[in-house]
Design an enzyme around this catalytic site. Structure first.
Site, PDB file in Angstrom:
ATOM      1  N   HIS A  18      37.152 115.666  -3.587  1.00 27.15           N
ATOM      2  CA  HIS A  18      36.449 116.231  -4.746  1.00 27.15           C
ATOM      3  C   HIS A  18      34.995 115.783  -4.838  1.00 27.15           C
ATOM      4  O   HIS A  18      34.142 116.504  -5.319  1.00 27.15           O
ATOM      5  CB  HIS A  18      37.185 115.875  -6.049  1.00 27.15           C
ATOM      6  CG  HIS A  18      37.019 114.449  -6.478  1.00 27.15           C
ATOM      7  ND1 HIS A  18      37.679 113.405  -5.862  1.00 27.15           N
ATOM      8  CD2 HIS A  18      36.251 113.886  -7.443  1.00 27.15           C
ATOM      9  CE1 HIS A  18      37.340 112.268  -6.449  1.00 27.15           C
ATOM     10  NE2 HIS A  18      36.469 112.528  -7.405  1.00 27.15           N
ATOM     11  N   ASP A  19      34.703 114.586  -4.341  1.00 22.34           N
ATOM     12  CA  ASP A  19      33.326 114.072  -4.438  1.00 22.34           C
ATOM     13  C   ASP A  19      32.585 114.153  -3.109  1.00 22.34           C
ATOM     14  O   ASP A  19      31.575 113.462  -2.938  1.00 22.34           O
ATOM     15  CB  ASP A  19      33.346 112.613  -4.919  1.00 22.34           C
ATOM     16  CG  ASP A  19      33.303 112.511  -6.442  1.00 22.34           C
ATOM     17  OD1 ASP A  19      32.879 113.487  -7.109  1.00 22.34           O
ATOM     18  OD2 ASP A  19      33.694 111.448  -6.973  1.00 22.34           O
TER      19      ASP A  19
ATOM     20  N   LYS B 138      28.924 114.229  -3.056  1.00 25.80           N
ATOM     21  CA  LYS B 138      28.094 113.038  -3.275  1.00 25.80           C
ATOM     22  C   LYS B 138      27.381 112.616  -1.993  1.00 25.80           C
ATOM     23  O   LYS B 138      26.423 111.846  -2.044  1.00 25.80           O
ATOM     24  CB  LYS B 138      28.942 111.880  -3.806  1.00 25.80           C
ATOM     25  CG  LYS B 138      29.202 111.987  -5.298  1.00 25.80           C
ATOM     26  CD  LYS B 138      29.817 110.712  -5.821  1.00 25.80           C
ATOM     27  CE  LYS B 138      30.043 110.806  -7.332  1.00 25.80           C
ATOM     28  NZ  LYS B 138      30.867 109.687  -7.818  1.00 25.80           N
TER      29      LYS B 138
ATOM     30  N   HIS C  90      26.504 117.377  -7.749  1.00 23.74           N
ATOM     31  CA  HIS C  90      27.423 117.057  -6.652  1.00 23.74           C
ATOM     32  C   HIS C  90      28.683 117.939  -6.602  1.00 23.74           C
ATOM     33  O   HIS C  90      29.150 118.261  -5.515  1.00 23.74           O
ATOM     34  CB  HIS C  90      27.746 115.547  -6.606  1.00 23.74           C
ATOM     35  CG  HIS C  90      28.742 115.084  -7.608  1.00 23.74           C
ATOM     36  ND1 HIS C  90      28.391 114.625  -8.842  1.00 23.74           N
ATOM     37  CD2 HIS C  90      30.092 115.014  -7.556  1.00 23.74           C
ATOM     38  CE1 HIS C  90      29.479 114.294  -9.503  1.00 23.74           C
ATOM     39  NE2 HIS C  90      30.526 114.515  -8.741  1.00 23.74           N
TER      40      HIS C  90
ATOM     41  N   HIS D 160      36.192 119.064 -11.195  1.00 25.44           N
ATOM     42  CA  HIS D 160      36.689 117.805 -11.760  1.00 25.44           C
ATOM     43  C   HIS D 160      35.854 117.259 -12.910  1.00 25.44           C
ATOM     44  O   HIS D 160      36.310 116.395 -13.638  1.00 25.44           O
ATOM     45  CB  HIS D 160      36.859 116.750 -10.658  1.00 25.44           C
ATOM     46  CG  HIS D 160      35.597 116.362  -9.951  1.00 25.44           C
ATOM     47  ND1 HIS D 160      35.073 117.099  -8.912  1.00 25.44           N
ATOM     48  CD2 HIS D 160      34.754 115.312 -10.122  1.00 25.44           C
ATOM     49  CE1 HIS D 160      33.968 116.512  -8.477  1.00 25.44           C
ATOM     50  NE2 HIS D 160      33.750 115.434  -9.197  1.00 25.44           N
ATOM     51  N   HIS D 161      34.625 117.743 -13.094  1.00 25.43           N
ATOM     52  CA  HIS D 161      33.835 117.309 -14.256  1.00 25.43           C
ATOM     53  C   HIS D 161      33.770 118.375 -15.357  1.00 25.43           C
ATOM     54  O   HIS D 161      33.021 118.227 -16.324  1.00 25.43           O
ATOM     55  CB  HIS D 161      32.405 116.928 -13.833  1.00 25.43           C
ATOM     56  CG  HIS D 161      32.343 115.668 -13.021  1.00 25.43           C
ATOM     57  ND1 HIS D 161      32.730 114.442 -13.521  1.00 25.43           N
ATOM     58  CD2 HIS D 161      31.964 115.449 -11.743  1.00 25.43           C
ATOM     59  CE1 HIS D 161      32.576 113.514 -12.573  1.00 25.43           C
ATOM     60  NE2 HIS D 161      32.121 114.098 -11.489  1.00 25.43           N
TER      61      HIS D 161
ATOM     62  N   ASP E 117      40.310 111.806 -12.295  1.00 22.38           N
ATOM     63  CA  ASP E 117      38.955 111.354 -11.959  1.00 22.38           C
ATOM     64  C   ASP E 117      38.391 110.433 -13.044  1.00 22.38           C
ATOM     65  O   ASP E 117      37.855 109.366 -12.753  1.00 22.38           O
ATOM     66  CB  ASP E 117      38.036 112.572 -11.783  1.00 22.38           C
ATOM     67  CG  ASP E 117      36.629 112.174 -11.369  1.00 22.38           C
ATOM     68  OD1 ASP E 117      36.490 111.561 -10.293  1.00 22.38           O
ATOM     69  OD2 ASP E 117      35.682 112.468 -12.113  1.00 22.38           O
TER      70      ASP E 117
HETATM   71 FE   LIG Z   1      34.999 111.477  -8.750  1.00 25.42          FE
HETATM   72 FE   LIG Z   2      32.435 113.639  -9.281  1.00 24.67          FE
END
Ligand SMILES: [Fe+2]
Ligand SMILES: [Fe+2]
Length: 455
Positions: free
Chosen positions: A327-328, A331, A356, A380-381, A409
């Protein structure tokens, strides 16, 4: 290109994928971390395979070169934090500049250190960083390369590539004259795959940054110092092959690079293999900052556990697990200087950071095997009341899997140590999430997390 709206997560199909195909698509994430333009790794692979072809190498040797080049930057995130802290600048910028600098020349090295010391800040801060970089000298550079190459070689081994891939990746920054890192190997003591990968990646960087004549010139300038003279002599013959240089920049390059894989060495990955691959890339993401050293792995564990408690079927649990692992991945495109910042982020930095999940989506949707959950991973955010980012979706747009990922998360983020605070105790973390439920988080999902924690 649809960037918002309701989309259901799709459970993975049972197609089998070529390992090289999945990794090729994921190299776009590694290009981001290295500050290179998209497709850098694939173009470098194509250049390396031309060397292999003209040298008339065996399938085994060609496979070593092919996989060394595909995996060459797998360790890229392992030194990001040290680079950002040491230089006081964006790690991707520092790394990008290094690739066009002849760091075996003392003058160029000093100019490089000055250009990159605390970029954009006051003279005193710049001097402070410059002095520390200069004091670290070659020892610092050697250590940064060692960490990166060792990590890359370890990941190659873990993914089941032959030992020649690991040794090629490890020796990527060795120089023909013995002035490279990490072991200062000289001449033919450097594996051929590493010698080819080094010259191929440098030609690619100068090709995309400054054009084919500059690429040929840098090869010639570093003949016998960085590069094997025989390889430089070989590529002199490419000078007027304009069609080939142009084709390297063509959009269909990924398919052509895939066709270059030595056929006897093609490996197919099944579902287990895809899980291992997602875990390896989760580690690459988590290695970017010491504060996220287990984040992706933990999120995947929490999310798949919640999904299992809720009673979702096995295929969906597996999808949620993979989405948690990756998911990240976006980044990798965010400066470690921002990821590691101990103070609150500025408005501009927050805006950069908020990109991201978009990067996650754009990276994963290139990967055939992971495309099914690219959208889910980017959510996810998002929050049920529409206050999340980057898409600003609301309750009816967010399916159960995305609600699970959001809770997993935030729970991991609260319980883990961060640059600005220690990890919070479990109960305190749950209290914080409860306060925002059901407005921002799904009550059933939070209940499943609590059941799992107490079960
Ligand atoms: Fe995360
Ligand atoms: Fe994230």
């Amino acid at each position: 290109m649809q960037e918002s709206g309701v989309r259901r997560t799709i459970v993975p199909d049972q197609r089998e994928y070529r390992l090289s195909e999945v990794i090729s698509a994921l190299t776009y994430a590694l290009d981001l971390t290295e500050g290179q333009p998209p497709g850098h790794t694939l173009r470098a692979t194509a250049i390396g395979m031309r060397f292999a072809e003209e040298l008339g190498l065996s399938d085994v040797d060609r496979a070593a070169i092919y996989y060394t080049l595909l995996m060459k930057d797998a360790g890229c995130s392992a030194n990001s934090s040290a680079v950002a802290a040491g230089f006081g600048s964006d790690d991707a910028e520092v790394k990008r500049d290094l690739k066009t600098t002849d760091w075996s020349s003392t003058t160029e090295c000093a100019a490089y250190a000055w250009r990159n010391a605390a970029r954009g800040r006051g003279l005193l801060q710049r001097l402070g960083h410059f002095t520390r970089i200069a004091a670290g000298g070659h020892g610092l550079a050697r250590e940064l390369v060692r960490v990166r190459c060792h990590r890359g070689a370890t990941i190659a081994t873990r993914l089941g590539f032959p030992e020649t891939t690991a040794t090629g990746v490890y020796g990527l920054d060795e120089h023909w004259d013995g002035g490279g890192h990490p072991d200062g190997l000289k001449g033919e003591a450097i594996p051929l795959s590493a010698r080819i990968a080094n010259v191929a990646q440098t030609i690619e960087i100068f090709l995309t940054g400054r054009g084919a004549p500059a690429a040929m010139q840098v090869a010639r300038d570093r003949r016998g110092t960085w590069f094997d003279p025989a390889l430089v002599d070989l590529c002199e013959g490419w000078r007027n092959d304009h069609a080939w240089w142009t084709d390297l920049l063509d959009e269909d390059l990924p398919a052509r690079v895939q066709a270059m894989e030595p056929s006897d060495h093609i490996r197919i990955v099944d579902d287990e293999g895809l899980d291992r691959l997602a875990e390896a890339f989760a580690d690459i993401v988590d290695a970017k900052s010491p504060y996220t050293s287990q984040h992706s792995t933990n999120v995947a564990h929490y999310a798949s556990s919640i999904a299992a408690v809720i009673g979702l079927d096995e295929a969906t649990v597996r999808t949620v697990n993979r989405a948690g692992l990756l998911h990240d991945i976006g980044k990798l495109g965010i400066s470690t200087r921002i990821l590691d910042k101990a103070a609150p982020l500025t408005a501009d930095e927050r805006e950069v950071m908020a990109q991201h999940p978009r990067f996650t989506w754009s990276i994963l949707r290139r990967v055939g095997a992971f495309r099914d959950f690219a959208w889910l991973a980017s959510l996810h955010h998002e929050r049920l009341d529409g206050t999340g980012y980057p898409w600003g979706l609301g309750g009816t747009d967010l399916d159960l899997e995305s609600r699970i990922l959001a809770v997993a998360d935030v729970y991991e983020a609260l319980t883990a140590r961060r640059p600005y605070r220690d990890g919070l105790p479990v109960e305190q973390s749950l209290m914080i999430i409860r306060k925002d439920t059901p407005f921002r988080y799904d009550g059933d999902v939070l209940g499943a997390l609590e059941d799992w924690l107490t079960g």
